[in-house]
Scaffold this active site. Structure first.
Site, PDB file in Angstrom:
ATOM      1  N   HIS A 104      34.275 101.584  45.650  1.00 53.47           N
ATOM      2  CA  HIS A 104      33.281 101.173  44.660  1.00 53.47           C
ATOM      3  C   HIS A 104      31.912 101.744  45.018  1.00 53.47           C
ATOM      4  O   HIS A 104      30.916 101.394  44.402  1.00 53.47           O
ATOM      5  CB  HIS A 104      33.218  99.642  44.559  1.00 53.47           C
ATOM      6  CG  HIS A 104      34.409  99.054  43.853  1.00 53.47           C
ATOM      7  ND1 HIS A 104      35.659  99.005  44.425  1.00 53.47           N
ATOM      8  CD2 HIS A 104      34.545  98.527  42.619  1.00 53.47           C
ATOM      9  CE1 HIS A 104      36.504  98.457  43.568  1.00 53.47           C
ATOM     10  NE2 HIS A 104      35.854  98.154  42.469  1.00 53.47           N
ATOM     11  N   ASP A 128      37.027 105.214  54.765  1.00 56.64           N
ATOM     12  CA  ASP A 128      36.216 104.273  55.521  1.00 56.64           C
ATOM     13  C   ASP A 128      35.387 105.097  56.487  1.00 56.64           C
ATOM     14  O   ASP A 128      35.925 105.930  57.224  1.00 56.64           O
ATOM     15  CB  ASP A 128      37.044 103.227  56.261  1.00 56.64           C
ATOM     16  CG  ASP A 128      36.168 102.021  56.575  1.00 56.64           C
ATOM     17  OD1 ASP A 128      35.723 101.342  55.620  1.00 56.64           O
ATOM     18  OD2 ASP A 128      35.876 101.770  57.761  1.00 56.64           O
ATOM     19  N   GLY A 131      23.295 106.193  51.233  1.00 59.23           N
ATOM     20  CA  GLY A 131      23.406 105.514  52.526  1.00 59.23           C
ATOM     21  C   GLY A 131      22.370 105.994  53.535  1.00 59.23           C
ATOM     22  O   GLY A 131      21.170 106.035  53.255  1.00 59.23           O
ATOM     23  N   TYR A 132      22.847 106.384  54.707  1.00 59.13           N
ATOM     24  CA  TYR A 132      21.970 106.755  55.820  1.00 59.13           C
ATOM     25  C   TYR A 132      21.594 108.243  55.808  1.00 59.13           C
ATOM     26  O   TYR A 132      21.048 108.749  56.784  1.00 59.13           O
ATOM     27  CB  TYR A 132      22.667 106.431  57.148  1.00 59.13           C
ATOM     28  CG  TYR A 132      22.910 104.956  57.413  1.00 59.13           C
ATOM     29  CD1 TYR A 132      22.175 104.273  58.388  1.00 59.13           C
ATOM     30  CD2 TYR A 132      23.888 104.240  56.722  1.00 59.13           C
ATOM     31  CE1 TYR A 132      22.406 102.926  58.658  1.00 59.13           C
ATOM     32  CE2 TYR A 132      24.125 102.891  56.980  1.00 59.13           C
ATOM     33  CZ  TYR A 132      23.377 102.247  57.949  1.00 59.13           C
ATOM     34  OH  TYR A 132      23.607 100.917  58.210  1.00 59.13           O
ATOM     35  N   ASP A 133      21.888 108.951  54.731  1.00 62.36           N
ATOM     36  CA  ASP A 133      21.596 110.396  54.662  1.00 62.36           C
ATOM     37  C   ASP A 133      20.158 110.762  55.056  1.00 62.36           C
ATOM     38  O   ASP A 133      19.952 111.766  55.741  1.00 62.36           O
ATOM     39  CB  ASP A 133      21.881 110.939  53.247  1.00 62.36           C
ATOM     40  CG  ASP A 133      23.362 111.238  53.028  1.00 62.36           C
ATOM     41  OD1 ASP A 133      24.120 111.237  54.017  1.00 62.36           O
ATOM     42  OD2 ASP A 133      23.754 111.469  51.867  1.00 62.36           O
ATOM     43  N   ARG A 163      33.009 113.793  55.983  1.00 66.04           N
ATOM     44  CA  ARG A 163      33.969 113.607  54.882  1.00 66.04           C
ATOM     45  C   ARG A 163      34.672 114.929  54.579  1.00 66.04           C
ATOM     46  O   ARG A 163      35.889 114.973  54.371  1.00 66.04           O
ATOM     47  CB  ARG A 163      33.210 113.079  53.655  1.00 66.04           C
ATOM     48  CG  ARG A 163      34.072 112.572  52.519  1.00 66.04           C
ATOM     49  CD  ARG A 163      33.290 111.642  51.596  1.00 66.04           C
ATOM     50  NE  ARG A 163      32.940 110.408  52.273  1.00 66.04           N
ATOM     51  CZ  ARG A 163      31.706 110.109  52.695  1.00 66.04           C
ATOM     52  NH1 ARG A 163      30.705 110.930  52.460  1.00 66.04           N
ATOM     53  NH2 ARG A 163      31.481 108.990  53.349  1.00 66.04           N
TER      54      ARG A 163
HETATM   55  P1  IMP Z   1      32.433 101.577  54.135  1.00 66.47           P
HETATM   56  O1  IMP Z   1      33.216 102.798  54.497  1.00 66.47           O
HETATM   57  O2  IMP Z   1      32.618 101.174  52.735  1.00 66.47           O
HETATM   58  O3  IMP Z   1      32.603 100.465  55.126  1.00 66.47           O
HETATM   59  O4  IMP Z   1      30.895 101.982  54.191  1.00 66.47           O
HETATM   60  C1  IMP Z   1      30.419 102.879  55.115  1.00 66.47           C
HETATM   61  C2  IMP Z   1      28.945 103.068  54.953  1.00 66.47           C
HETATM   62  O5  IMP Z   1      28.586 104.160  55.836  1.00 66.47           O
HETATM   63  C3  IMP Z   1      28.526 103.561  53.586  1.00 66.47           C
HETATM   64  O6  IMP Z   1      28.249 102.529  52.710  1.00 66.47           O
HETATM   65  C4  IMP Z   1      27.271 104.389  53.912  1.00 66.47           C
HETATM   66  O7  IMP Z   1      26.141 103.624  53.989  1.00 66.47           O
HETATM   67  C5  IMP Z   1      27.564 104.917  55.296  1.00 66.47           C
HETATM   68  N1  IMP Z   1      28.012 106.289  55.119  1.00 66.47           N
HETATM   69  C6  IMP Z   1      29.271 106.781  55.119  1.00 66.47           C
HETATM   70  N2  IMP Z   1      29.277 108.088  54.849  1.00 66.47           N
HETATM   71  C7  IMP Z   1      27.985 108.428  54.659  1.00 66.47           C
HETATM   72  C8  IMP Z   1      27.351 109.642  54.307  1.00 66.47           C
HETATM   73  O8  IMP Z   1      27.966 110.697  54.072  1.00 66.47           O
HETATM   74  N3  IMP Z   1      26.021 109.587  54.232  1.00 66.47           N
HETATM   75  C9  IMP Z   1      25.286 108.465  54.449  1.00 66.47           C
HETATM   76  N4  IMP Z   1      25.822 107.305  54.732  1.00 66.47           N
HETATM   77  C10 IMP Z   1      27.175 107.278  54.843  1.00 66.47           C
END
Ligand code: IMP
Length: 212
Positions: free
Chosen positions: A24, A84, A172-174, A200
């Site tokens: 989501h 994940d 996210g944390y980009d 990824r």
């Molecule tokens: P989850 O996999 O849903 O538990 O969430 C992992 C979290 O890691 C995401 O919501 C992002 O905030 C962070 N994250 C994962 N991949 C990336 C990325 O490519 N860029 C920035 N943040 C990331």
């Protein structure tokens, strides 16, 4: 002599057709759609199918990726791909790691990525003397079929954390992550540049080599 040993398990191939992106998170869905474009797959997101977002009860990236992929495959009757992922900061013993998304949670249940980046920065600046700012992103992709079969692929991207956040692309944390070999943050890269080097994309290359 026939020892009757099992051979290496063959990786199951993914046939062209519909594939649920079991997330989501719009940032992830957007990146996964782009990465799937060349492979004759019709991606449909969990949100488009109105699938519920399962609670991530696992304590590893593998467990949570599997849980999300299995849930979407069971409910949709289609193969499902879940990601994940998270940010692991070396000086914080690998935190926030599998709890990366939780560090963004606010009192009203929404997610605030500025808050999450500030928490990481506060934790780092609380350490004296100033620690290493090395960090890496991890991405585990789980591909599940409705009959319960699952394949996993793990990707990684190393880099350092910068402060203050820079850039407006991505999610996210980009804005605080500077990938190894570059001076720009993930949020300052063109999406195609991020796809060439990200955690990824690393996991995706392995998936593509194995299942297509
Ligand atoms: P989850 O996999 O849903 O538990 O969430 C992992 C979290 O890691 C995401 O919501 C992002 O905030 C962070 N994250 C994962 N991949 C990336 C990325 O490519 N860029 C920035 N943040 C990331």
């Amino acid at each position: 002599m026939n020892l009757d040993l099992p051979g290496p398990q063959a990786v199951r191939k993914l046939a062209p057709g519909r594939l649920v992106i079991a997330s989501h998170n719009e940032g992830k869905v957007r990146e996964i759609r782009t990465l799937l474009t060349p492979y004759g797959i019709e991606p449909v997101s969990a949100k488009e199918l109105d699938l519920p977002e399962p609670v991530e009860t696992g304590t590893t990236f593998f467990a949570n990726a599997e849980l999300k992929a299995r849930s979407a495959a069971d409910l949709s009757g289609l193969p499902a791909l879940a990601d994940d992922s998270g940010l692991c900061v070396e000086a914080l013993g690998g935190d926030p790691g599998v709890f990366t998304a939780n560090w963004a949670e606010t009192a009203d249940g929404s997610r605030d990525w500025n808050l999450a980046m500030c928490k990481v920065e506060d934790a780092l600046t609380a350490i004296t003397p100033a620690p290493s700012r090395d960090a890496h992103f991890v991405c585990v992709l789980a591909l599940a079929w409705p009959d319960g079969h699952v394949e996993w692929f793990e990707g990684r991207a190393d880099g350092t954390l910068t402060w203050p956040p820079r850039g407006a692309v991505g999610f996210g944390y980009d804005p605080v992550f500077v990938p190894e070999g570059d001076t720009r943050t993930y949020a300052e890269l063109d999406p195609a540049e991020k796809h060439a080097i990200s955690h990824r994309a690393d996991a995706f290359r392995q998936l593509v080599a194995a299942v297509f």
